[in-house]
Design a protein around this motif. Sequence first.
Motif, PDB file in Angstrom:
ATOM      1  N   MET B 108       0.839  -1.206   0.000  1.00 24.96           N
ATOM      2  CA  MET B 108       0.000   0.000   0.000  1.00 24.96           C
ATOM      3  C   MET B 108       0.872   1.253   0.000  1.00 24.96           C
ATOM      4  SD  MET B 108      -3.352  -1.187   0.929  1.00 24.96           S
ATOM      5  CE  MET B 108      -4.420  -0.388   1.730  1.00 24.96           C
ATOM      6  N   GLY B 109       1.938   1.215   0.793  1.00 26.86           N
ATOM      7  CA  GLY B 109       2.846   2.369   0.872  1.00 26.86           C
ATOM      8  C   GLY B 109       3.498   2.662  -0.468  1.00 26.86           C
ATOM      9  N   ASN B 111       2.471   1.685  -3.431  1.00 25.89           N
ATOM     10  CA  ASN B 111       1.420   2.092  -4.372  1.00 25.89           C
ATOM     11  C   ASN B 111       1.080   3.568  -4.190  1.00 25.89           C
ATOM     12  OD1 ASN B 111      -0.780   1.726  -6.272  1.00 25.89           O
ATOM     13  ND2 ASN B 111      -2.122   1.879  -4.488  1.00 25.89           N
ATOM     14  N   SER B 112       0.976   3.993  -2.916  1.00 18.75           N
ATOM     15  CA  SER B 112       0.643   5.383  -2.623  1.00 18.75           C
ATOM     16  C   SER B 112       1.758   6.320  -3.082  1.00 18.75           C
ATOM     17  CB  SER B 112       0.400   5.498  -1.126  1.00 18.75           C
ATOM     18  OG  SER B 112       0.332   6.801  -0.754  1.00 18.75           O
ATOM     19  N   ALA B 113       3.008   5.925  -2.807  1.00 16.64           N
ATOM     20  CA  ALA B 113       4.155   6.763  -3.181  1.00 16.64           C
ATOM     21  C   ALA B 113       4.277   6.883  -4.703  1.00 16.64           C
ATOM     22  CB  ALA B 113       5.427   6.176  -2.579  1.00 16.64           C
ATOM     23  N   SER B 115       1.860   6.280  -7.019  1.00 16.64           N
ATOM     24  CA  SER B 115       0.665   6.797  -7.707  1.00 16.64           C
ATOM     25  C   SER B 115       0.388   8.281  -7.419  1.00 16.64           C
ATOM     26  CB  SER B 115      -0.569   5.989  -7.322  1.00 16.64           C
ATOM     27  OG  SER B 115      -0.373   4.643  -7.597  1.00 16.64           O
ATOM     28  N   TYR B 116       0.636   8.717  -6.176  1.00 17.62           N
ATOM     29  CA  TYR B 116       0.151  10.052  -5.796  1.00 17.62           C
ATOM     30  C   TYR B 116       1.237  11.093  -5.501  1.00 17.62           C
ATOM     31  CZ  TYR B 116      -3.961   7.130  -5.246  1.00 17.62           C
ATOM     32  OH  TYR B 116      -4.965   6.244  -5.482  1.00 17.62           O
ATOM     33  N   TYR B 126       4.846   9.949   1.854  1.00 19.91           N
ATOM     34  CA  TYR B 126       3.607   9.205   1.610  1.00 19.91           C
ATOM     35  C   TYR B 126       3.775   7.731   1.977  1.00 19.91           C
ATOM     36  CZ  TYR B 126       1.071  12.905  -0.885  1.00 19.91           C
ATOM     37  OH  TYR B 126       0.407  14.050  -1.207  1.00 19.91           O
ATOM     38  N   PHE B 127       4.940   7.195   1.591  1.00 15.48           N
ATOM     39  CA  PHE B 127       5.200   5.778   1.883  1.00 15.48           C
ATOM     40  C   PHE B 127       5.180   5.528   3.392  1.00 15.48           C
ATOM     41  CE2 PHE B 127       8.212   2.467   3.112  1.00 15.48           C
ATOM     42  CZ  PHE B 127       7.671   1.377   2.446  1.00 15.48           C
ATOM     43  N   VAL B 130       1.528   6.108   4.845  1.00 19.75           N
ATOM     44  CA  VAL B 130       0.577   5.032   4.496  1.00 19.75           C
ATOM     45  C   VAL B 130       1.015   3.712   5.128  1.00 19.75           C
ATOM     46  CG1 VAL B 130      -0.350   3.665   2.575  1.00 19.75           C
ATOM     47  CG2 VAL B 130      -0.183   6.133   2.369  1.00 19.75           C
ATOM     48  N   TRP B 131       2.336   3.487   5.159  1.00 22.60           N
ATOM     49  CA  TRP B 131       2.859   2.244   5.755  1.00 22.60           C
ATOM     50  C   TRP B 131       2.451   2.164   7.236  1.00 22.60           C
ATOM     51  CZ3 TRP B 131       6.181   0.399   9.532  1.00 22.60           C
ATOM     52  CH2 TRP B 131       6.622  -0.908   9.362  1.00 22.60           C
ATOM     53  N   SER B 134      -1.331   1.735   7.587  1.00 17.24           N
ATOM     54  CA  SER B 134      -1.727   0.382   7.174  1.00 17.24           C
ATOM     55  C   SER B 134      -1.379  -0.645   8.250  1.00 17.24           C
ATOM     56  CB  SER B 134      -1.031   0.000   5.868  1.00 17.24           C
ATOM     57  OG  SER B 134      -1.418   0.862   4.854  1.00 17.24           O
TER      58      SER B 134
END
Lengths: 68, 167
Positions: B108-109, B111-113, B115-116, B126-127, B130-131, B134
């Motif tokens: 998820m981390g 993906n977030s880093a 994508s966004y 972001y990583f 979100v990490w 999560s």
Amino acid sequence: MKNIKLKLARVEKDLSQDELAKIVGVSRQTIGLIESGKYNPSLSLCIGICIALSRTLNDLFWDEEIKD
Amino acid sequence: MMKVFKKITDERIENVRNKIYKEMYHVIMAICLLSVLFKIYKYGVGSGELYLELVILLASGVYYLARSIFLGVFWDEVEMHDRTSKTQMSKKTIFGTVGLALIIATIMGVNSAVSYADGSSQGLWYFVLVWCVSVMIYLPILLLFFGGIYLLAKKIGMKNSEDNKKL
């Protein structure tokens, strides 16, 4: 390993594989496979065969070679 | 004598039939998995075309798990495992759950880093963000889920063994 004792006991009782199979309630192939040592029967089937042939479990299914 | 054996079915046929059912289950699972991979390749992940296959895969797994727990087989397997393995199943369950939560959080981390985020420093932020979130969400949920399954299996297994002792 072939189960000669079972085959001898069946012949002594004058039963064919098919007749013994019908008495015990299994297929002829199952009796054939047990005699040829290619199928290990459950304890209840062993007991059924012993009753049908008027023998004990020791007589038919105990092998002296596997004692140890 | 015929009457005594009348109800006995041929156990060899039963065993072979069960073996065939087992193989059949593997074939169905393989077909479902291939179908999932094909649909992901053709339609993408979020297309909603995968529901039927996922239901088949998940429902069969859940059914097996539930049946094995309530029949006590799950706990018997744990007992057999603990007898031979150096690491107990309870520890493996905890480590496996923590590992799974960390893997999910990392995916998820990342993906977030990717994508966004606009820059590398924002991506890192972001990583990490979100990490951490999560892990905070998934770790307790997964621990409750897998720990719950383990404890339920233990409870039923213990009850079965006490019932057997009484006999």
